[in-house]
Design an enzyme around this catalytic site. Structure first.
Site, PDB file in Angstrom:
ATOM      1  N   ASP A 131       3.634   9.659  -4.778  1.00 24.46           N
ATOM      2  CA  ASP A 131       4.788   9.265  -5.589  1.00 24.46           C
ATOM      3  C   ASP A 131       4.395   8.777  -6.981  1.00 24.46           C
ATOM      4  O   ASP A 131       3.217   8.556  -7.266  1.00 24.46           O
ATOM      5  CB  ASP A 131       5.613   8.188  -4.861  1.00 24.46           C
ATOM      6  CG  ASP A 131       4.718   7.127  -4.195  1.00 24.46           C
ATOM      7  OD1 ASP A 131       3.579   6.937  -4.668  1.00 24.46           O
ATOM      8  OD2 ASP A 131       5.154   6.500  -3.222  1.00 24.46           O
ATOM      9  N   ASP A 134       9.638  -2.878   4.335  1.00 30.67           N
ATOM     10  CA  ASP A 134      10.895  -2.364   4.895  1.00 30.67           C
ATOM     11  C   ASP A 134      10.681  -1.077   5.706  1.00 30.67           C
ATOM     12  O   ASP A 134      11.631  -0.428   6.104  1.00 30.67           O
ATOM     13  CB  ASP A 134      11.910  -2.097   3.769  1.00 30.67           C
ATOM     14  CG  ASP A 134      11.407  -1.081   2.734  1.00 30.67           C
ATOM     15  OD1 ASP A 134      10.286  -0.530   2.918  1.00 30.67           O
ATOM     16  OD2 ASP A 134      12.134  -0.827   1.759  1.00 30.67           O
ATOM     17  N   HIS A 169       9.135   1.672   4.580  1.00 31.23           N
ATOM     18  CA  HIS A 169       9.078   2.934   3.820  1.00 31.23           C
ATOM     19  C   HIS A 169       7.684   3.543   3.864  1.00 31.23           C
ATOM     20  O   HIS A 169       6.681   2.844   3.987  1.00 31.23           O
ATOM     21  CB  HIS A 169       9.595   2.768   2.386  1.00 31.23           C
ATOM     22  CG  HIS A 169       8.717   2.009   1.444  1.00 31.23           C
ATOM     23  ND1 HIS A 169       9.209   1.227   0.428  1.00 31.23           N
ATOM     24  CD2 HIS A 169       7.366   1.909   1.333  1.00 31.23           C
ATOM     25  CE1 HIS A 169       8.215   0.702  -0.259  1.00 31.23           C
ATOM     26  NE2 HIS A 169       7.091   1.093   0.272  1.00 31.23           N
ATOM     27  N   GLU A 210      12.708   5.177   1.211  1.00 35.14           N
ATOM     28  CA  GLU A 210      13.283   3.897   1.619  1.00 35.14           C
ATOM     29  C   GLU A 210      14.139   4.078   2.880  1.00 35.14           C
ATOM     30  O   GLU A 210      14.523   5.197   3.221  1.00 35.14           O
ATOM     31  CB  GLU A 210      14.154   3.357   0.474  1.00 35.14           C
ATOM     32  CG  GLU A 210      13.396   3.075  -0.820  1.00 35.14           C
ATOM     33  CD  GLU A 210      12.537   1.806  -0.764  1.00 35.14           C
ATOM     34  OE1 GLU A 210      12.046   1.440   0.321  1.00 35.14           O
ATOM     35  OE2 GLU A 210      12.355   1.185  -1.830  1.00 35.14           O
TER      36      GLU A 210
END
Ligand code: PGA
Length: 263
Positions: A67, A138, A140, A145
């Site tokens: 990313d 979280d 991810h 996400e």
């Protein structure tokens, strides 16, 4: 899915590095999916050491990063381009033409076109032999996400408030953290032949427990790795602390037959 619990991040990273070194020695033109963030730093350090001291050769390796932040030039200190060169590529004999990191300076239709071409380049390279992953607090993976399609491909994503706050330490302030990123999709990641996910520290324990022992759900994107035929989770004690079957994973690792014992 294999869960390998090490005493500390150093030993977990060293196990993961050995695994990668074996792949690169067996297949010098291996295609590696690379991750950024704090987690893989020790892994890259160990691979650099192996390059310097043990002749580990990266000259034919091809890499694809997961990313990049949209809006950051490759020269921006918090860009993942900078991260990769500073923490890894500058210290090994990689051919720059064989490294691939999403372009953070695109907008509009160019983002869509770029994402399709990134997927195509991965395909033309023969797909990833091994994907390195961290995990967000979280759940991810990449910047997929919670709520991301489990079949998603490389595309633009909007970061959650939590991820922007988690990553604020790399910027002057949280306000400077971009809202958007280009990330490989979960479907893209799942096509890697092997996956090594690393997670260290108490702040990852809940996400790790959900990913390993919870239901497969887009609410914890890393949980899709339960469906991957060759995924290993390299954890330190703190990241493994909320796993119910913690003792079993340790026992499985200790009982491995010698021919299978490498991590
Ligand atoms: P970290 O990030 O390694 O900086 O904790 C991991 C991730 O967000 O995937």
């Amino acid at each position: 899915m294999e869960v390998i619990i090490s005493a500390d991040p150093e030993s977990a990273s060293s196990r993961a590095a050995k695994h990668i070194a074996r792949l690169v020695r067996t297949k010098p033109e291996a295609v590696l999916g690379l991750a950024t963030g704090s987690t893989p730093l020790l892994l890259y350090k160990e691979l650099i050491r192996m390059h310097r001291n043990e002749g580990l050769d990266f000259s034919r390796v091809r890499t694809f990063n997961l990313d990049e932040y949209l809006g950051l030039a490759p020269s921006h200190p918090a860009s993942y381009h900078q991260f990769m060169w500073k923490n890894f590529f500058d210290h090994i004999n990689i051919n720059p033409a064989r490294t691939h990191i999403p372009n953070g300076l695109l907008s509009g239709e160019d983002v869509t076109k770029f994402c399709a071409s990134y997927e195509e380049e991965i395909r033309l390279a023969g797909g990833m032999d091994l994907q390195i992953l961290g995990i967000g607090s979280d759940g991810h993976i990449g910047f997929n996400e919670p709520g991301s399609s489990l079949a998603s491909r490389t595309r633009i994503k909007t970061l959650t408030r939590r991820t922007r706050s988690d990553n604020a330490r790399f910027f002057r302030s949280e306000n400077d953290v971009p809202h958007h990123v280009i990330t490989m999709g979960i479907g893209t990641i799942m096509e890697a032949k092997e996956v090594l996910l690393l997670a260290f520290g108490e702040s990852k324990a809940t996400a790790v427990a959900g990913a390993v022992e919870g239901p497969i759900t887009a609410s914890n994107p890393a949980s899709i790795l339960q469906m991957h035929p060759a995924a290993k989770f390299h954890l330190d004690e703190s990241a493994a602390s909320r796993l119910e079957k913690h003792d079993y994973y340790r026992w499985v690792f200790e009982q491995k037959p010698p021919w299978q014992a490498d991590a």
